[in-house]
Design a protein around this motif. Structure first.
Motif, PDB file in Angstrom:
ATOM      1  N   ILE A  75      17.875  19.579  58.937  1.00 17.69           N
ATOM      2  CA  ILE A  75      16.354  19.225  58.940  1.00 17.69           C
ATOM      3  C   ILE A  75      15.607  19.657  57.608  1.00 17.69           C
ATOM      4  CG2 ILE A  75      14.408  19.377  60.157  1.00 17.69           C
ATOM      5  CD1 ILE A  75      16.404  17.894  61.693  1.00 17.69           C
ATOM      6  N   ALA A  76      15.151  18.797  57.243  1.00 19.23           N
ATOM      7  CA  ALA A  76      13.967  19.218  56.150  1.00 19.23           C
ATOM      8  C   ALA A  76      12.819  18.675  56.297  1.00 19.23           C
ATOM      9  CB  ALA A  76      14.491  18.369  54.792  1.00 19.23           C
ATOM     10  N   LYS A  77      11.621  18.758  55.519  1.00 18.60           N
ATOM     11  CA  LYS A  77      10.373  18.493  55.691  1.00 18.60           C
ATOM     12  C   LYS A  77      10.115  16.713  55.854  1.00 18.60           C
ATOM     13  CE  LYS A  77       5.474  18.886  53.876  1.00 18.60           C
ATOM     14  NZ  LYS A  77       4.712  19.446  53.010  1.00 18.60           N
ATOM     15  N   LEU A  78      10.858  16.185  54.831  1.00 22.81           N
ATOM     16  CA  LEU A  78      10.788  14.693  54.563  1.00 22.81           C
ATOM     17  C   LEU A  78      11.929  14.097  55.113  1.00 22.81           C
ATOM     18  CD1 LEU A  78       8.421  14.547  51.280  1.00 22.81           C
ATOM     19  CD2 LEU A  78       7.713  14.269  53.603  1.00 22.81           C
ATOM     20  N   ASN A  79      12.916  14.420  54.758  1.00 16.19           N
ATOM     21  CA  ASN A  79      14.330  13.931  55.135  1.00 16.19           C
ATOM     22  C   ASN A  79      15.359  14.675  55.723  1.00 16.19           C
ATOM     23  OD1 ASN A  79      13.753  11.317  53.212  1.00 16.19           O
ATOM     24  ND2 ASN A  79      13.429  13.087  51.898  1.00 16.19           N
ATOM     25  N   HIS A  80      16.266  14.060  56.437  1.00 16.61           N
ATOM     26  CA  HIS A  80      17.247  14.793  57.078  1.00 16.61           C
ATOM     27  C   HIS A  80      18.495  14.322  56.764  1.00 16.61           C
ATOM     28  CE1 HIS A  80      13.708  16.044  59.521  1.00 16.61           C
ATOM     29  NE2 HIS A  80      13.557  14.509  60.246  1.00 16.61           N
ATOM     30  N   PHE A  81      19.606  15.100  56.890  1.00 22.80           N
ATOM     31  CA  PHE A  81      20.995  14.826  56.676  1.00 22.80           C
ATOM     32  C   PHE A  81      22.086  14.697  57.896  1.00 22.80           C
ATOM     33  CE2 PHE A  81      19.747  14.860  52.117  1.00 22.80           C
ATOM     34  CZ  PHE A  81      20.122  13.851  51.527  1.00 22.80           C
ATOM     35  N   ALA A  82      22.735  13.765  58.167  1.00 24.50           N
ATOM     36  CA  ALA A  82      23.518  13.887  59.397  1.00 24.50           C
ATOM     37  C   ALA A  82      24.938  13.601  59.048  1.00 24.50           C
ATOM     38  CB  ALA A  82      22.861  13.123  60.478  1.00 24.50           C
ATOM     39  N   SER A  83      25.775  14.280  59.802  1.00 20.36           N
ATOM     40  CA  SER A  83      27.170  13.937  59.565  1.00 20.36           C
ATOM     41  C   SER A  83      27.835  14.238  61.105  1.00 20.36           C
ATOM     42  CB  SER A  83      27.960  14.670  58.519  1.00 20.36           C
ATOM     43  OG  SER A  83      28.078  16.158  58.830  1.00 20.36           O
ATOM     44  N   THR A  84      29.196  13.638  61.142  1.00 18.76           N
ATOM     45  CA  THR A  84      29.870  13.584  62.495  1.00 18.76           C
ATOM     46  C   THR A  84      31.292  13.945  62.097  1.00 18.76           C
ATOM     47  OG1 THR A  84      30.394  11.258  62.462  1.00 18.76           O
ATOM     48  CG2 THR A  84      28.346  12.038  63.530  1.00 18.76           C
ATOM     49  N   ILE A  85      31.858  14.915  62.882  1.00 19.33           N
ATOM     50  CA  ILE A  85      33.156  15.404  62.816  1.00 19.33           C
ATOM     51  C   ILE A  85      33.891  15.332  64.296  1.00 19.33           C
ATOM     52  CG2 ILE A  85      33.129  16.583  60.652  1.00 19.33           C
ATOM     53  CD1 ILE A  85      33.087  18.944  62.237  1.00 19.33           C
ATOM     54  N   SER A  86      34.919  15.019  64.193  1.00 18.86           N
ATOM     55  CA  SER A  86      35.610  15.015  65.829  1.00 18.86           C
ATOM     56  C   SER A  86      36.125  16.597  65.704  1.00 18.86           C
ATOM     57  CB  SER A  86      37.081  14.262  65.649  1.00 18.86           C
ATOM     58  OG  SER A  86      38.005  14.728  64.800  1.00 18.86           O
ATOM     59  N   SER A  87      36.514  16.809  67.269  1.00 20.17           N
ATOM     60  CA  SER A  87      36.929  18.147  67.869  1.00 20.17           C
ATOM     61  C   SER A  87      38.355  18.952  66.811  1.00 20.17           C
ATOM     62  CB  SER A  87      37.410  18.111  69.060  1.00 20.17           C
ATOM     63  OG  SER A  87      38.307  17.167  69.336  1.00 20.17           O
ATOM     64  N   ASP A  88      39.070  17.881  66.213  1.00 19.36           N
ATOM     65  CA  ASP A  88      40.185  18.072  65.475  1.00 19.36           C
ATOM     66  C   ASP A  88      39.831  18.396  63.979  1.00 19.36           C
ATOM     67  OD1 ASP A  88      39.912  15.512  64.577  1.00 19.36           O
ATOM     68  OD2 ASP A  88      42.053  14.850  65.550  1.00 19.36           O
ATOM     69  N   GLY A  89      38.546  18.055  63.688  1.00 18.12           N
ATOM     70  CA  GLY A  89      37.939  18.503  62.227  1.00 18.12           C
ATOM     71  C   GLY A  89      38.005  17.300  61.465  1.00 18.12           C
ATOM     72  N   LYS A  90      38.384  16.185  61.855  1.00 19.65           N
ATOM     73  CA  LYS A  90      38.140  15.016  61.187  1.00 19.65           C
ATOM     74  C   LYS A  90      36.634  14.497  60.910  1.00 19.65           C
ATOM     75  CE  LYS A  90      40.116  10.050  61.073  1.00 19.65           C
ATOM     76  NZ  LYS A  90      40.781   9.301  62.024  1.00 19.65           N
ATOM     77  N   ILE A  91      36.585  14.104  59.616  1.00 13.41           N
ATOM     78  CA  ILE A  91      35.142  13.620  59.454  1.00 13.41           C
ATOM     79  C   ILE A  91      35.101  12.101  59.618  1.00 13.41           C
ATOM     80  CG2 ILE A  91      33.512  13.020  57.450  1.00 13.41           C
ATOM     81  CD1 ILE A  91      34.472  15.380  56.114  1.00 13.41           C
ATOM     82  N   LEU A  92      34.034  11.801  60.750  1.00 18.30           N
ATOM     83  CA  LEU A  92      33.819  10.488  61.301  1.00 18.30           C
ATOM     84  C   LEU A  92      32.900   9.743  60.709  1.00 18.30           C
ATOM     85  CD1 LEU A  92      34.371  10.978  65.211  1.00 18.30           C
ATOM     86  CD2 LEU A  92      36.116  10.412  63.757  1.00 18.30           C
ATOM     87  N   MET A  93      31.912  10.544  60.172  1.00 20.95           N
ATOM     88  CA  MET A  93      30.816   9.835  59.277  1.00 20.95           C
ATOM     89  C   MET A  93      30.497  10.892  58.023  1.00 20.95           C
ATOM     90  SD  MET A  93      27.804   8.180  61.681  1.00 20.95           S
ATOM     91  CE  MET A  93      28.332   6.794  62.777  1.00 20.95           C
ATOM     92  N   GLU A  94      30.461  10.560  56.950  1.00 22.19           N
ATOM     93  CA  GLU A  94      29.932  11.261  55.853  1.00 22.19           C
ATOM     94  C   GLU A  94      28.648  11.328  55.875  1.00 22.19           C
ATOM     95  OE1 GLU A  94      31.847  12.453  53.190  1.00 22.19           O
ATOM     96  OE2 GLU A  94      33.730  11.556  53.576  1.00 22.19           O
ATOM     97  N   PRO A  95      28.063  12.695  55.450  1.00 20.38           N
ATOM     98  CA  PRO A  95      26.730  12.830  55.413  1.00 20.38           C
ATOM     99  C   PRO A  95      25.753  11.852  54.940  1.00 20.38           C
ATOM    100  CG  PRO A  95      27.799  14.661  54.441  1.00 20.38           C
ATOM    101  CD  PRO A  95      28.890  13.726  54.663  1.00 20.38           C
ATOM    102  N   PHE A  96      24.585  11.494  55.796  1.00 21.33           N
ATOM    103  CA  PHE A  96      23.794  10.147  55.340  1.00 21.33           C
ATOM    104  C   PHE A  96      22.349  10.665  55.429  1.00 21.33           C
ATOM    105  CE2 PHE A  96      25.108   9.507  59.736  1.00 21.33           C
ATOM    106  CZ  PHE A  96      23.882   9.364  60.279  1.00 21.33           C
ATOM    107  N   GLU A  97      21.547  10.134  54.570  1.00 18.69           N
ATOM    108  CA  GLU A  97      20.155  10.496  54.689  1.00 18.69           C
ATOM    109  C   GLU A  97      19.334   9.798  55.518  1.00 18.69           C
ATOM    110  OE1 GLU A  97      16.859  11.632  51.424  1.00 18.69           O
ATOM    111  OE2 GLU A  97      18.614  10.565  50.819  1.00 18.69           O
TER     112      GLU A  97
END
Length: 247
Positions: A8-30
């Motif tokens: 969380i930031a004042k104006l913009n947020h970044f989000a990413s998702t990973i699975s329970s085995d540590g695999k990145i499902l979504m790269e960080p996006f703004e």
């Protein structure tokens, strides 16, 4: 299980998702903090299995409140993480840099390491709404107390003898009414006696009468204070602010 980390930031947020085995499902996006983009964020997260998804956010004052409400209303399981937990995870990571994008992974991995979760509910959100007016009131009381101390200091400088006249308390309606119109002994001394008497009687609901007005007039002529226009301005301004905070 799928873990969503949101930084969380004042104006913009970044989000990413990973699975329970540590695999990145979504790269960080703004995502900016407005309704249109938040809808896009939720739409992207909706592509995941919502029942099998846990979303984590760092505790960042009020900046994440709107997003949390939006996610809870959209039926997401939302956890607000203590910053000490994410800080500990960051220290244990080989890459100790702090960036918005990288922190999304830290938040998601912190979720993975937890044994139990405390999800934000509508009851929590309602409770926050109830707390806000109480916090606002407490701040107003603190500000008013500070102003009263300042006002007492100003009066001690410009008209110290006033304490002998209003023995009970300087902070009463009759004192404020008097000082608002005549903030110095010179101002009070120059008032017509009928006006001074009426002002004190009306403000004190009859407690102070013409006799007390005469005594006050005599007191002003004996005052040792010097006429200070700067202090007079500060007195009237302090009274105006105190009245505003009272309301």
């Amino acid at each position: 299980m799928i873990y969503v980390g949101i930084d969380i930031a004042k104006l913009n947020h970044f989000a990413s998702t990973i699975s329970s085995d540590g695999k990145i499902l979504m790269e960080p996006f703004e995502s900016s903090n407005d309704a249109k983009v938040l809808h896009i964020l939720v739409s992207r997260l909706d592509l995941l299995e919502s029942d099998n998804t846990i979303t984590g956010l760092g505790s960042t004052a009020h900046y994440g409140d709107n997003l949390i409400r939006y996610l809870v209303a959209s039926s997401f399981n939302v956890c607000v993480l203590n910053p000490t937990k994410t800080s500990s995870m960051r220290k244990n990571n080989i890459r100790k840099t702090k960036t918005d994008k990288f922190d999304t992974y830290i938040i998601a991995k912190t979720l993975m390491m937890q044994d139990s979760y405390r999800f934000v509910t509508f009851y929590d959100l309602d409770l926050t709404d109830f707390k806000q007016p109480g916090r606002f009131r407490q701040k107003a009381i603190t500000q008013r107390t500070r102003l009263k101390i300042q006002l007492t200091s100003y009066v001690n400088q410009v008209f110290p003898e006033l304490h002998y006249f209003f023995r009970s308390d300087l902070h009463q309606k009759s004192v404020y009414a008097l000082l608002k119109e005549a903030p110095s002994p010179q101002d009070i001394a120059s008032m017509y006696m009928t006006h001074l008497s009426h002002l004190l009687t009306a403000a004190s609901h009859g407690h102070f009468k013409k006799e007390q007005a005469n005594k006050l007039r005599v007191l002003t002529r004996k005052s040792v204070s010097a006429d200070d226009s700067a202090l007079s301005i500060q007195i009237t301004q302090a009274i105006a602010q105190i009245k505003l905070l009272n309301s």
